[in-house]
Write a protein that holds these residues in place. Structure first.
Motif, PDB file in Angstrom:
ATOM      1  N   GLY A  53       2.972  -1.703  -9.933  1.00  0.00           N
ATOM      2  CA  GLY A  53       1.521  -1.548  -9.985  1.00  0.00           C
ATOM      3  C   GLY A  53       1.011  -0.504  -9.019  1.00  0.00           C
ATOM      4  O   GLY A  53       1.750   0.027  -8.179  1.00  0.00           O
ATOM      5  N   GLU A  54      -0.278  -0.201  -9.137  1.00  0.00           N
ATOM      6  CA  GLU A  54      -0.904   0.779  -8.269  1.00  0.00           C
ATOM      7  C   GLU A  54      -0.966   0.258  -6.835  1.00  0.00           C
ATOM      8  O   GLU A  54      -1.316  -0.905  -6.615  1.00  0.00           O
ATOM      9  CB  GLU A  54      -2.318   1.088  -8.759  1.00  0.00           C
ATOM     10  CG  GLU A  54      -2.366   1.862 -10.065  1.00  0.00           C
ATOM     11  CD  GLU A  54      -1.774   3.246  -9.922  1.00  0.00           C
ATOM     12  OE1 GLU A  54      -2.051   3.904  -8.889  1.00  0.00           O
ATOM     13  OE2 GLU A  54      -1.017   3.668 -10.815  1.00  0.00           O
ATOM     14  N   PRO A  55      -0.654   1.109  -5.861  1.00  0.00           N
ATOM     15  CA  PRO A  55      -0.653   0.638  -4.462  1.00  0.00           C
ATOM     16  C   PRO A  55      -2.003   0.074  -4.043  1.00  0.00           C
ATOM     17  O   PRO A  55      -3.054   0.552  -4.461  1.00  0.00           O
ATOM     18  CB  PRO A  55      -0.315   1.904  -3.667  1.00  0.00           C
ATOM     19  CG  PRO A  55       0.427   2.766  -4.631  1.00  0.00           C
ATOM     20  CD  PRO A  55      -0.200   2.498  -5.977  1.00  0.00           C
ATOM     21  N   TRP A  56      -1.941  -0.950  -3.214  1.00  0.00           N
ATOM     22  CA  TRP A  56      -3.149  -1.563  -2.637  1.00  0.00           C
ATOM     23  C   TRP A  56      -2.785  -2.104  -1.267  1.00  0.00           C
ATOM     24  O   TRP A  56      -1.841  -2.879  -1.125  1.00  0.00           O
ATOM     25  CB  TRP A  56      -3.651  -2.710  -3.515  1.00  0.00           C
ATOM     26  CG  TRP A  56      -4.800  -3.469  -2.887  1.00  0.00           C
ATOM     27  CD1 TRP A  56      -4.719  -4.611  -2.137  1.00  0.00           C
ATOM     28  CD2 TRP A  56      -6.173  -3.120  -2.930  1.00  0.00           C
ATOM     29  NE1 TRP A  56      -5.967  -5.002  -1.722  1.00  0.00           N
ATOM     30  CE2 TRP A  56      -6.885  -4.093  -2.198  1.00  0.00           C
ATOM     31  CE3 TRP A  56      -6.877  -2.074  -3.522  1.00  0.00           C
ATOM     32  CZ2 TRP A  56      -8.261  -4.063  -2.030  1.00  0.00           C
ATOM     33  CZ3 TRP A  56      -8.261  -2.030  -3.370  1.00  0.00           C
ATOM     34  CH2 TRP A  56      -8.942  -3.022  -2.628  1.00  0.00           C
ATOM     35  N   GLN A  57      -3.537  -1.687  -0.255  1.00  0.00           N
ATOM     36  CA  GLN A  57      -3.261  -2.138   1.100  1.00  0.00           C
ATOM     37  C   GLN A  57      -4.275  -3.174   1.560  1.00  0.00           C
ATOM     38  O   GLN A  57      -5.440  -2.844   1.803  1.00  0.00           O
ATOM     39  CB  GLN A  57      -3.299  -0.955   2.085  1.00  0.00           C
ATOM     40  CG  GLN A  57      -3.013  -1.354   3.532  1.00  0.00           C
ATOM     41  CD  GLN A  57      -1.654  -2.019   3.686  1.00  0.00           C
ATOM     42  OE1 GLN A  57      -0.622  -1.408   3.415  1.00  0.00           O
ATOM     43  NE2 GLN A  57      -1.633  -3.280   4.120  1.00  0.00           N
ATOM     44  N   PRO A  58      -3.879  -4.445   1.683  1.00  0.00           N
ATOM     45  CA  PRO A  58      -4.768  -5.418   2.322  1.00  0.00           C
ATOM     46  C   PRO A  58      -5.052  -4.971   3.756  1.00  0.00           C
ATOM     47  O   PRO A  58      -4.223  -4.323   4.394  1.00  0.00           O
ATOM     48  CB  PRO A  58      -3.955  -6.719   2.293  1.00  0.00           C
ATOM     49  CG  PRO A  58      -2.917  -6.501   1.236  1.00  0.00           C
ATOM     50  CD  PRO A  58      -2.603  -5.044   1.268  1.00  0.00           C
ATOM     51  N   GLY A  99       0.784  -1.224   0.000  1.00  0.00           N
ATOM     52  CA  GLY A  99       0.000   0.000   0.000  1.00  0.00           C
ATOM     53  C   GLY A  99       0.815   1.273   0.000  1.00  0.00           C
ATOM     54  O   GLY A  99       0.254   2.377  -0.004  1.00  0.00           O
ATOM     55  N   ASP A 100       2.131   1.147  -0.008  1.00  0.00           N
ATOM     56  CA  ASP A 100       3.022   2.306   0.066  1.00  0.00           C
ATOM     57  C   ASP A 100       3.447   2.717  -1.337  1.00  0.00           C
ATOM     58  O   ASP A 100       4.180   1.981  -1.995  1.00  0.00           O
ATOM     59  CB  ASP A 100       4.245   1.946   0.917  1.00  0.00           C
ATOM     60  CG  ASP A 100       5.176   3.127   1.160  1.00  0.00           C
ATOM     61  OD1 ASP A 100       5.011   4.169   0.484  1.00  0.00           O
ATOM     62  OD2 ASP A 100       6.067   3.001   2.016  1.00  0.00           O
ATOM     63  N   PRO A 101       3.027   3.893  -1.821  1.00  0.00           N
ATOM     64  CA  PRO A 101       3.380   4.291  -3.187  1.00  0.00           C
ATOM     65  C   PRO A 101       4.869   4.512  -3.402  1.00  0.00           C
ATOM     66  O   PRO A 101       5.336   4.520  -4.553  1.00  0.00           O
ATOM     67  CB  PRO A 101       2.594   5.598  -3.378  1.00  0.00           C
ATOM     68  CG  PRO A 101       2.305   6.093  -2.003  1.00  0.00           C
ATOM     69  CD  PRO A 101       2.185   4.878  -1.146  1.00  0.00           C
ATOM     70  N   GLU A 102       5.626   4.675  -2.319  1.00  0.00           N
ATOM     71  CA  GLU A 102       7.060   4.881  -2.469  1.00  0.00           C
ATOM     72  C   GLU A 102       7.837   3.578  -2.562  1.00  0.00           C
ATOM     73  O   GLU A 102       9.018   3.584  -2.914  1.00  0.00           O
ATOM     74  CB  GLU A 102       7.578   5.712  -1.295  1.00  0.00           C
ATOM     75  CG  GLU A 102       6.995   7.124  -1.249  1.00  0.00           C
ATOM     76  CD  GLU A 102       7.590   7.962  -0.134  1.00  0.00           C
ATOM     77  OE1 GLU A 102       8.516   7.466   0.561  1.00  0.00           O
ATOM     78  OE2 GLU A 102       7.131   9.108   0.043  1.00  0.00           O
ATOM     79  N   ARG A 103       7.191   2.452  -2.229  1.00  0.00           N
ATOM     80  CA  ARG A 103       7.850   1.153  -2.326  1.00  0.00           C
ATOM     81  C   ARG A 103       7.484   0.502  -3.653  1.00  0.00           C
ATOM     82  O   ARG A 103       6.310   0.388  -4.000  1.00  0.00           O
ATOM     83  CB  ARG A 103       7.421   0.228  -1.186  1.00  0.00           C
ATOM     84  CG  ARG A 103       7.768   0.708   0.211  1.00  0.00           C
ATOM     85  CD  ARG A 103       9.274   0.672   0.481  1.00  0.00           C
ATOM     86  NE  ARG A 103       9.892  -0.618   0.184  1.00  0.00           N
ATOM     87  CZ  ARG A 103       9.865  -1.675   0.994  1.00  0.00           C
ATOM     88  NH1 ARG A 103       9.200  -1.613   2.152  1.00  0.00           N
ATOM     89  NH2 ARG A 103      10.477  -2.786   0.655  1.00  0.00           N
ATOM     90  N   PHE A 104       8.463   0.094  -4.389  1.00  0.00           N
ATOM     91  CA  PHE A 104       8.275  -0.631  -5.650  1.00  0.00           C
ATOM     92  C   PHE A 104       7.292   0.093  -6.574  1.00  0.00           C
ATOM     93  O   PHE A 104       6.244  -0.450  -6.953  1.00  0.00           O
ATOM     94  CB  PHE A 104       7.804  -2.063  -5.370  1.00  0.00           C
ATOM     95  CG  PHE A 104       8.629  -2.785  -4.342  1.00  0.00           C
ATOM     96  CD1 PHE A 104       9.972  -3.081  -4.577  1.00  0.00           C
ATOM     97  CD2 PHE A 104       8.076  -3.165  -3.121  1.00  0.00           C
ATOM     98  CE1 PHE A 104      10.735  -3.754  -3.618  1.00  0.00           C
ATOM     99  CE2 PHE A 104       8.832  -3.829  -2.164  1.00  0.00           C
ATOM    100  CZ  PHE A 104      10.167  -4.120  -2.406  1.00  0.00           C
TER     101      PHE A 104
END
Length: 297
Positions: free
Chosen positions: A160-165, A151-156
């Motif tokens: 793909g688009e961030p998604w936080q389970p 879910g962190d836009p700064e990681r990888f």
């Protein structure tokens, strides 16, 4: 999303819960970290030269059958089985195996799948790996890291688009209270228990067993679980300990599968309390969440 180390783990850990959720309309996705290439042949009837020569393809075909039985979708993460290091002292792990893969490399690969599939719930192994297989421990490390990073836009940013389970669980399938209860029930019925020797050497750890927070009733789907297990014919002996306890007795004594809620991002969801089982559903709290609804695990 269940993240597992090898093909067959999805059928030996949490499979009845999986079958229940599929029957109730949830989408269940499995990520298998390795191809199980170095797994031993544990079913004497399958210990043949032609199987050993084609073990990678055989295990992929077994996984396909189990996948169809459980009604799940699946990704292969693409890493190579580490094998079980045997000896004293234990030998080094083989070069290039999953147990030695760079953590960031493996985490990015899993983050890419998480962002594609967009699960609301993830499950994996505890920090011991369930048991200390190097691939299970690595699977734990990668899963926890990916849950935090997805879910962190700064990681990888290229994954793909961030998604936080919203929830992360550990499996606690082979806990001592469960095995003791099944063992005692077998003896009470005058039957030989497959767990007698294991329990004799199993040191009680009450604090560890108290980590279970969630028990999902799933006895109606024990038969589906067993069929999925049997699909992994190289790994599962139909005459072995997996099926030594009658299914009816299992349903009577321990009709659920056990999990530990590790992280919840649900603002109104009560924290898990050590020593207390507070949930009966991996989707607990999700259906009332304003932004997400249950439907994927």
């Amino acid at each position: 999303m269940h993240v597992h180390a090898h093909p067959d783990d999805e059928s030996s850990k949490g499979a009845a819960s999986t079958a229940r959720y599929v029957a109730e309309g949830a989408q269940v996705h499995v990520v298998t970290c390795t191809g199980g290439e170095r797994g031993s042949i544990l079913n004497p009837k399958m210990d043949r030269p032609d199987i050993l020569e084609n073990i990678t393809e055989v295990r992929r075909q077994e996984m396909e059958r189990a996948r169809d039985i459980l009604g799940i979708t699946q990704h292969w993460l693409g890493f190579v089985d580490s094998g079980w290091p045997d000896g004293d002292p234990k030998p080094p792990l083989p070069e290039g195996c999953f147990g030695l893969v760079d953590l960031e490399e493996a985490t990015e690969a899993l983050v890419r799948i998480v962002r594609e599939v967009r699960p609301h719930v993830m499950t994996t192994y505890d920090e011991r790996g369930g048991y200390p297989h190097p691939d299970h421990i690595r699977c734990h490390e990668v899963s926890v890291a990916a849950f935090a990073a997805a879910g962190d836009p700064e990681r990888f940013p290229d994954a793909g688009e961030p998604w936080q389970p919203l929830k992360l669980y550990y499996h606690h399938s082979f806990n001592r209270p469960r095995m003791q209860a099944l063992h005692d029930a077998m003896l009470q019925h005058g039957l030989e228990s497959p767990w007698e020797e294991r329990l004799r050497d199993w040191k009680p750890e009450p604090e560890w067993d108290a980590r279970i927070t969630t028990r999902v009733r799933c006895d109606r789907w024990f038969g589906v679980r067993d069929q999925a297990l049997l699909a992994h014919a190289t790994q599962i002996d139909p005459d072995g300990f997996w099926f030594a306890i009658p299914r009816e007795l299992q349903a009577e004594v321990w009709p659920h599968e056990d999990f530990e809620l590790v992280t919840s991002h649900l603002p109104d969801h009560p924290d898990a309390t050590v020593g207390q089982v507070t949930e009966d559903d991996l989707f607990a709290g999700l259906l009332d969440h304003p932004d997400r609804t249950g439907g994927k695990i």
